[in-house]
Design a protein around this motif. Structure first.
Motif, PDB file in Angstrom:
ATOM      1  N   PHE A 140     -45.643  21.310 -43.352  1.00  0.00           N
ATOM      2  CA  PHE A 140     -46.557  21.640 -42.263  1.00  0.00           C
ATOM      3  C   PHE A 140     -47.939  21.948 -42.821  1.00  0.00           C
ATOM      4  CE2 PHE A 140     -48.211  24.744 -39.071  1.00  0.00           C
ATOM      5  CZ  PHE A 140     -48.261  23.879 -37.992  1.00  0.00           C
ATOM      6  N   PRO A 141     -48.978  21.194 -42.407  1.00  0.00           N
ATOM      7  CA  PRO A 141     -50.338  21.435 -42.915  1.00  0.00           C
ATOM      8  C   PRO A 141     -50.921  22.726 -42.346  1.00  0.00           C
ATOM      9  CG  PRO A 141     -50.209  19.358 -41.698  1.00  0.00           C
ATOM     10  CD  PRO A 141     -48.918  20.046 -41.535  1.00  0.00           C
ATOM     11  N   SER A 142     -51.547  23.504 -43.194  1.00  0.00           N
ATOM     12  CA  SER A 142     -52.124  24.785 -42.768  1.00  0.00           C
ATOM     13  C   SER A 142     -53.248  24.598 -41.749  1.00  0.00           C
ATOM     14  CB  SER A 142     -52.633  25.560 -43.985  1.00  0.00           C
ATOM     15  OG  SER A 142     -53.626  24.814 -44.663  1.00  0.00           O
ATOM     16  N   GLU A 143     -53.898  23.439 -41.748  1.00  0.00           N
ATOM     17  CA  GLU A 143     -54.986  23.181 -40.800  1.00  0.00           C
ATOM     18  C   GLU A 143     -54.512  23.160 -39.346  1.00  0.00           C
ATOM     19  OE1 GLU A 143     -55.974  20.905 -44.623  1.00  0.00           O
ATOM     20  OE2 GLU A 143     -54.209  21.256 -43.380  1.00  0.00           O
ATOM     21  N   LEU A 144     -53.212  22.948 -39.142  1.00  0.00           N
ATOM     22  CA  LEU A 144     -52.673  22.848 -37.783  1.00  0.00           C
ATOM     23  C   LEU A 144     -52.081  24.158 -37.269  1.00  0.00           C
ATOM     24  CD1 LEU A 144     -50.840  19.402 -38.022  1.00  0.00           C
ATOM     25  CD2 LEU A 144     -53.148  19.864 -37.219  1.00  0.00           C
ATOM     26  N   GLU A 145     -52.058  25.194 -38.103  1.00  0.00           N
ATOM     27  CA  GLU A 145     -51.384  26.438 -37.734  1.00  0.00           C
ATOM     28  C   GLU A 145     -51.890  27.051 -36.435  1.00  0.00           C
ATOM     29  OE1 GLU A 145     -51.616  28.996 -41.137  1.00  0.00           O
ATOM     30  OE2 GLU A 145     -49.963  27.963 -42.141  1.00  0.00           O
ATOM     31  N   SER A 146     -53.181  26.969 -36.157  1.00  0.00           N
ATOM     32  CA  SER A 146     -53.721  27.600 -34.951  1.00  0.00           C
ATOM     33  C   SER A 146     -53.544  26.730 -33.700  1.00  0.00           C
ATOM     34  CB  SER A 146     -55.210  27.902 -35.146  1.00  0.00           C
ATOM     35  OG  SER A 146     -55.926  26.693 -35.318  1.00  0.00           O
ATOM     36  N   VAL A 184     -49.846   6.804 -44.467  1.00  0.00           N
ATOM     37  CA  VAL A 184     -50.024   8.182 -44.017  1.00  0.00           C
ATOM     38  C   VAL A 184     -49.870   8.269 -42.498  1.00  0.00           C
ATOM     39  CG1 VAL A 184     -51.624   8.843 -45.867  1.00  0.00           C
ATOM     40  CG2 VAL A 184     -52.527   7.922 -43.740  1.00  0.00           C
ATOM     41  N   VAL A 185     -49.561   9.482 -42.038  1.00  0.00           N
ATOM     42  CA  VAL A 185     -49.687   9.800 -40.620  1.00  0.00           C
ATOM     43  C   VAL A 185     -50.979  10.598 -40.514  1.00  0.00           C
ATOM     44  CG1 VAL A 185     -48.722  11.058 -38.668  1.00  0.00           C
ATOM     45  CG2 VAL A 185     -47.192   9.889 -40.260  1.00  0.00           C
ATOM     46  N   GLU A 186     -51.911  10.100 -39.730  1.00  0.00           N
ATOM     47  CA  GLU A 186     -53.202  10.762 -39.586  1.00  0.00           C
ATOM     48  C   GLU A 186     -53.196  11.594 -38.309  1.00  0.00           C
ATOM     49  OE1 GLU A 186     -57.544   9.292 -38.234  1.00  0.00           O
ATOM     50  OE2 GLU A 186     -56.736   8.262 -39.990  1.00  0.00           O
ATOM     51  N   ILE A 187     -53.585  12.865 -38.436  1.00  0.00           N
ATOM     52  CA  ILE A 187     -53.733  13.741 -37.277  1.00  0.00           C
ATOM     53  C   ILE A 187     -55.204  14.150 -37.218  1.00  0.00           C
ATOM     54  CG2 ILE A 187     -53.038  15.881 -36.151  1.00  0.00           C
ATOM     55  CD1 ILE A 187     -50.386  15.670 -37.698  1.00  0.00           C
ATOM     56  N   THR A 188     -55.880  13.733 -36.145  1.00  0.00           N
ATOM     57  CA  THR A 188     -57.283  14.059 -35.959  1.00  0.00           C
ATOM     58  C   THR A 188     -57.387  15.369 -35.193  1.00  0.00           C
ATOM     59  OG1 THR A 188     -57.768  11.697 -35.855  1.00  0.00           O
ATOM     60  CG2 THR A 188     -59.483  13.197 -35.073  1.00  0.00           C
ATOM     61  N   ILE A 189     -58.222  16.269 -35.716  1.00  0.00           N
ATOM     62  CA  ILE A 189     -58.458  17.559 -35.069  1.00  0.00           C
ATOM     63  C   ILE A 189     -59.840  17.498 -34.436  1.00  0.00           C
ATOM     64  CG2 ILE A 189     -58.660  20.050 -35.397  1.00  0.00           C
ATOM     65  CD1 ILE A 189     -56.950  19.684 -37.956  1.00  0.00           C
ATOM     66  N   PHE A 190     -59.893  17.683 -33.114  1.00  0.00           N
ATOM     67  CA  PHE A 190     -61.159  17.648 -32.398  1.00  0.00           C
ATOM     68  C   PHE A 190     -61.713  19.050 -32.265  1.00  0.00           C
ATOM     69  CE2 PHE A 190     -58.956  13.811 -31.149  1.00  0.00           C
ATOM     70  CZ  PHE A 190     -59.939  12.856 -31.336  1.00  0.00           C
ATOM     71  N   GLU A 191     -63.032  19.124 -32.161  1.00  0.00           N
ATOM     72  CA  GLU A 191     -63.689  20.432 -32.004  1.00  0.00           C
ATOM     73  C   GLU A 191     -63.208  21.087 -30.740  1.00  0.00           C
ATOM     74  OE1 GLU A 191     -67.902  19.936 -32.041  1.00  0.00           O
ATOM     75  OE2 GLU A 191     -67.962  19.419 -34.154  1.00  0.00           O
ATOM     76  N   ASP A 192     -63.076  22.407 -30.802  1.00  0.00           N
ATOM     77  CA  ASP A 192     -62.695  23.177 -29.620  1.00  0.00           C
ATOM     78  C   ASP A 192     -63.943  23.320 -28.763  1.00  0.00           C
ATOM     79  OD1 ASP A 192     -61.467  24.694 -27.747  1.00  0.00           O
ATOM     80  OD2 ASP A 192     -61.148  26.440 -29.013  1.00  0.00           O
ATOM     81  N   ARG A 193     -63.954  22.639 -27.632  1.00  0.00           N
ATOM     82  CA  ARG A 193     -65.139  22.598 -26.786  1.00  0.00           C
ATOM     83  C   ARG A 193     -65.229  23.790 -25.827  1.00  0.00           C
ATOM     84  NH1 ARG A 193     -63.879  17.082 -24.432  1.00  0.00           N
ATOM     85  NH2 ARG A 193     -61.850  17.871 -24.956  1.00  0.00           N
ATOM     86  N   SER A 194     -64.263  24.685 -25.892  1.00  0.00           N
ATOM     87  CA  SER A 194     -64.280  25.811 -24.955  1.00  0.00           C
ATOM     88  C   SER A 194     -65.369  26.831 -25.303  1.00  0.00           C
ATOM     89  CB  SER A 194     -62.923  26.500 -24.955  1.00  0.00           C
ATOM     90  OG  SER A 194     -62.627  27.005 -26.235  1.00  0.00           O
ATOM     91  N   ILE A 195     -65.916  26.795 -26.525  1.00  0.00           N
ATOM     92  CA  ILE A 195     -66.897  27.765 -26.970  1.00  0.00           C
ATOM     93  C   ILE A 195     -68.246  27.562 -26.278  1.00  0.00           C
ATOM     94  CG2 ILE A 195     -68.200  28.601 -28.972  1.00  0.00           C
ATOM     95  CD1 ILE A 195     -65.714  27.849 -30.645  1.00  0.00           C
ATOM     96  N   GLY A 196     -68.769  26.331 -26.292  1.00  0.00           N
ATOM     97  CA  GLY A 196     -70.106  26.125 -25.769  1.00  0.00           C
ATOM     98  C   GLY A 196     -70.192  25.313 -24.494  1.00  0.00           C
ATOM     99  N   SER A 197     -69.066  24.881 -23.941  1.00  0.00           N
ATOM    100  CA  SER A 197     -69.128  23.978 -22.794  1.00  0.00           C
ATOM    101  C   SER A 197     -69.141  24.699 -21.462  1.00  0.00           C
ATOM    102  CB  SER A 197     -67.952  22.999 -22.829  1.00  0.00           C
ATOM    103  OG  SER A 197     -66.732  23.715 -22.676  1.00  0.00           O
ATOM    104  N   GLY A 198     -68.755  25.947 -21.424  1.00  0.00           N
ATOM    105  CA  GLY A 198     -68.758  26.700 -20.192  1.00  0.00           C
ATOM    106  C   GLY A 198     -67.650  26.333 -19.234  1.00  0.00           C
ATOM    107  N   ARG A 199     -66.601  25.643 -19.716  1.00  0.00           N
ATOM    108  CA  ARG A 199     -65.461  25.281 -18.869  1.00  0.00           C
ATOM    109  C   ARG A 199     -64.554  26.435 -18.647  1.00  0.00           C
ATOM    110  NH1 ARG A 199     -63.381  19.376 -20.774  1.00  0.00           N
ATOM    111  NH2 ARG A 199     -65.365  18.395 -20.686  1.00  0.00           N
TER     112      ARG A 199
END
Length: 144
Positions: free
Chosen positions: A37-43, A129-144
């Motif tokens: 399990f990659p540590s980048e995905l923990e959150s 490889v299996v590639e997993i793309t992590i997208f920016e969390d847009r909840s911070i600046g988008s006001g959604r």
């Protein structure tokens, strides 16, 4: 609280990073990917969900590479027809690759996309490889 996303939302957003799950060559050259399990995905993703996805992919690739009567018959028919049989029928391997593509699409829609992740079909990366793309969390600046 984490914002949920759909696959359509993930078509053009900013990519935060990418995680690559390498092939596991400990059992030879069969197509099998590591379960670490990659540590980048923990959150964003539960370890159990990740391991279940990877184990299912490993099982499907094992099914694709399994030799049996059907594979033998396909080979014999191919030789007898100078491989023209494959113009009108799919091989067992091709059928399982389509099944894997459907599974990945389903996993993206149900598990990965709502968490801002995108699982890429290993066929698109040469089964390396299996590639997993992590997208920016847009909840911070988008006001959604």
């Amino acid at each position: 609280m984490a914002e949920t996303h759909s696959l359509q939302d993930l078509q053009q957003p900013a990519v935060s990073s990418k995680v690559f799950i390498q092939r596991d060559y400990s059992s030879g050259t069969i197509c099998k990917f590591q379960l670490k399990f990659p540590s980048e995905l923990e959150s964003r993703l539960d370890k159990q969900q990740f391991e279940e996805t990877m184990q299912t992919l490993n099982n499907l690739y094992a099914e694709a590479e399994k030799l049996g009567g059907k594979s033998y018959l396909e080979g014999c028919l191919a030789c007898l027809t100078a491989y023209t049989i494959f113009l009108c029928m799919e091989t067992h391997y091709e059928k399982v690759l389509k099944k894997i593509a459907r599974y990945i699409k389903d996993q993206n829609e149900k598990i990965y996309a709502p968490r801002g992740l995108l699982l890429t079909d290993p066929v698109e990366r040469g089964l390396r490889v299996v590639e997993i793309t992590i997208f920016e969390d847009r909840s911070i600046g988008s006001g959604r």
